[in-house]
Structures are given as structure tokens and as C-alpha cells.
Design an enzyme around this catalytic site. Sequence first.
Site, mmCIF file in Angstrom:
data_model
loop_
_atom_site.group_PDB
_atom_site.id
_atom_site.type_symbol
_atom_site.label_atom_id
_atom_site.label_comp_id
_atom_site.label_asym_id
_atom_site.label_seq_id
_atom_site.Cartn_x
_atom_site.Cartn_y
_atom_site.Cartn_z
ATOM 1 N N THR A 145 0.822 -1.200 -0.015
ATOM 2 C CA THR A 145 0.008 -0.237 0.125
ATOM 3 C C THR A 145 0.807 1.083 0.080
ATOM 4 O O THR A 145 1.928 1.380 0.563
ATOM 5 C CB THR A 145 -0.837 0.223 1.326
ATOM 6 O OG1 THR A 145 -1.441 1.247 1.215
ATOM 7 C CG2 THR A 145 -0.149 0.063 2.558
ATOM 8 N N SER A 186 -1.422 3.824 10.731
ATOM 9 C CA SER A 186 -2.342 2.732 11.573
ATOM 10 C C SER A 186 -1.503 1.416 11.797
ATOM 11 O O SER A 186 -0.483 1.115 11.158
ATOM 12 C CB SER A 186 -3.609 2.554 10.757
ATOM 13 O OG SER A 186 -3.250 1.641 9.387
ATOM 14 N N TYR A 188 -2.446 -1.311 10.631
ATOM 15 C CA TYR A 188 -2.442 -2.008 9.437
ATOM 16 C C TYR A 188 -1.343 -1.692 8.523
ATOM 17 O O TYR A 188 -0.557 -2.552 8.028
ATOM 18 C CB TYR A 188 -3.829 -1.688 8.726
ATOM 19 C CG TYR A 188 -3.839 -2.003 7.086
ATOM 20 C CD1 TYR A 188 -3.881 -3.331 6.527
ATOM 21 C CD2 TYR A 188 -3.571 -0.754 6.218
ATOM 22 C CE1 TYR A 188 -3.831 -3.646 5.161
ATOM 23 C CE2 TYR A 188 -3.533 -1.139 4.967
ATOM 24 C CZ TYR A 188 -3.674 -2.552 4.595
ATOM 25 O OH TYR A 188 -3.685 -2.669 3.042
ATOM 26 N N HIS A 189 -1.061 -0.374 8.295
ATOM 27 C CA HIS A 189 -0.037 0.339 7.530
ATOM 28 C C HIS A 189 1.308 -0.028 8.208
ATOM 29 O O HIS A 189 2.404 -0.256 7.346
ATOM 30 C CB HIS A 189 -0.220 1.737 7.321
ATOM 31 C CG HIS A 189 -1.463 2.271 6.570
ATOM 32 N ND1 HIS A 189 -2.347 2.787 7.153
ATOM 33 C CD2 HIS A 189 -1.497 2.130 5.017
ATOM 34 C CE1 HIS A 189 -3.427 3.054 6.194
ATOM 35 N NE2 HIS A 189 -2.717 2.647 4.869
ATOM 36 N N LYS A 192 2.513 -3.427 7.011
ATOM 37 C CA LYS A 192 3.087 -3.303 5.623
ATOM 38 C C LYS A 192 4.289 -2.753 5.505
ATOM 39 O O LYS A 192 5.295 -3.362 4.704
ATOM 40 C CB LYS A 192 1.992 -2.409 4.721
ATOM 41 C CG LYS A 192 0.692 -2.942 4.734
ATOM 42 C CD LYS A 192 0.580 -4.193 3.753
ATOM 43 C CE LYS A 192 -0.800 -4.659 3.321
ATOM 44 N NZ LYS A 192 -0.987 -5.627 2.647
#
Length: 228
Positions: A145, A186, A188-189, A192
Site C-alpha cells: 500500500t 495505522s 495495518y499500515h 505493511k
Amino acid sequence: MKVIVLGGDGFCGWPTALHLSNLGHDIVIVDNLSRRMIDVELEVESLTPIRPMSERIAAWKEVSGRDIRFVSMNIGKDFQEFIDLIDEEKPDTIVHFAEQRAAPYSMKSARHKRYTVDNNLNATNDVLAAIVDSGRDIHLVHLGTMGVYGYGTAGMKIPEGYLKVKVQTDEGLKDQEILYPANPGSIYHMTKTQDQLFFHFYNKNDKVKITDLHQGIVWGTQTNETKR
């Protein structure tokens, strides 16, 4: 080619599996159907209808004449089963979508943060470790992302891959390549950004071939294959 699509039941994984199948590749989908369970937890439904996996595969067989195999497996937990699957299927490529996919979900509570970290990081490391353990020349393709660069980068020209920098040493300035500085917004990020460190490590130490895509938002209701 033989391609294993991890997370092939998901919003990006299913259209990708159909696209590759339509091109003539032999596709195996691996998924634990967690996307469906999260929707149940949140008491929501997808904007586009999601039929059971058996119906999806049967419908694709009807319109294309091509078979897709589905394997229910939890990547990041069922490590030996995944190694056995690689030995059985002998894939040329693994496409990795097997991660909790929502930044807002990853920030709902401590439990959701822990789930996202446990699921995403263990999945990525297990996929890489299994590729090395198999001894096969497998190319890993991963969906990352642009969010790893931070939310304030909209409109910025972000270089692909690595930045070339000069580092001061006792012998003077030395050329070095570093990953573009991460700035996750976040949990989530953040996972990544850790993925790309895993990829750098396994590529450097084990020569695993990896394509890590840092794309913007992927959105749409249909692809040419799903319309069929």
C-alpha cells in the site's frame, strides 16, 4: 504457470485469481474466509454480493471451462500444511493477499491491533520461510500500500524502490541504498512496513524473488472476468 493465490476469496484476490485463470494459468486459491467472518462481526454486508466459494468456482467453471482449486488454510498458523501444499502443487508464483486488509479495523481496539499484527506479520514470514524451505524457485508477488509512506504524501513524487544516499564513514562518504522512509498511519499500515523489511531480508539472505506493489486505493465493482 501454476499460481497459488493466498487470500483469493478477497476483494482483490478473487478478481486476480479469475484474471490469471482466464490467461490460461493453473490457479489454486488458499483462504481461511476471514474476510467473511469480519463482515459478520461488524454486522455489515459487502456493497457487491459475495457468493459462497463453491458457487463462485462453479460459476467460473461454467463460463470459462477452467477449474480453480480451493484450499481452506490459515496462512501464518498452518505452516506445515502450507509447506505440504507447495510440495504438492509446485507453484511457479505465489500471489500474497493473505492479510487483514482494513486500516480502520486494525485500530478499533487492542484486540484488533493484536489480531492484525499476529495475522499479517506471521502470514508474510511463514510464506517466505516456506518458499525457502521448499528449495523451489518461486516468485512472490505481494500487495502492499502507498500508506506505508504516510497520509501526507498525496501528490508527492515518491521514488520506486530504494533511495540512494551517502553515508559518512571513517573512510569518507559511501554510497548506500535504503528503503524509502516509512511513516505508517495505522497498525495495518505498520504491518505493511514490516512486510517490506521481511522482503528485503529474505531477498538479501535467501535470494527469494519478490515483487512488492505499493499501489494506491484499488476500487471498482467489476472486472472483465467477474462480469462474466
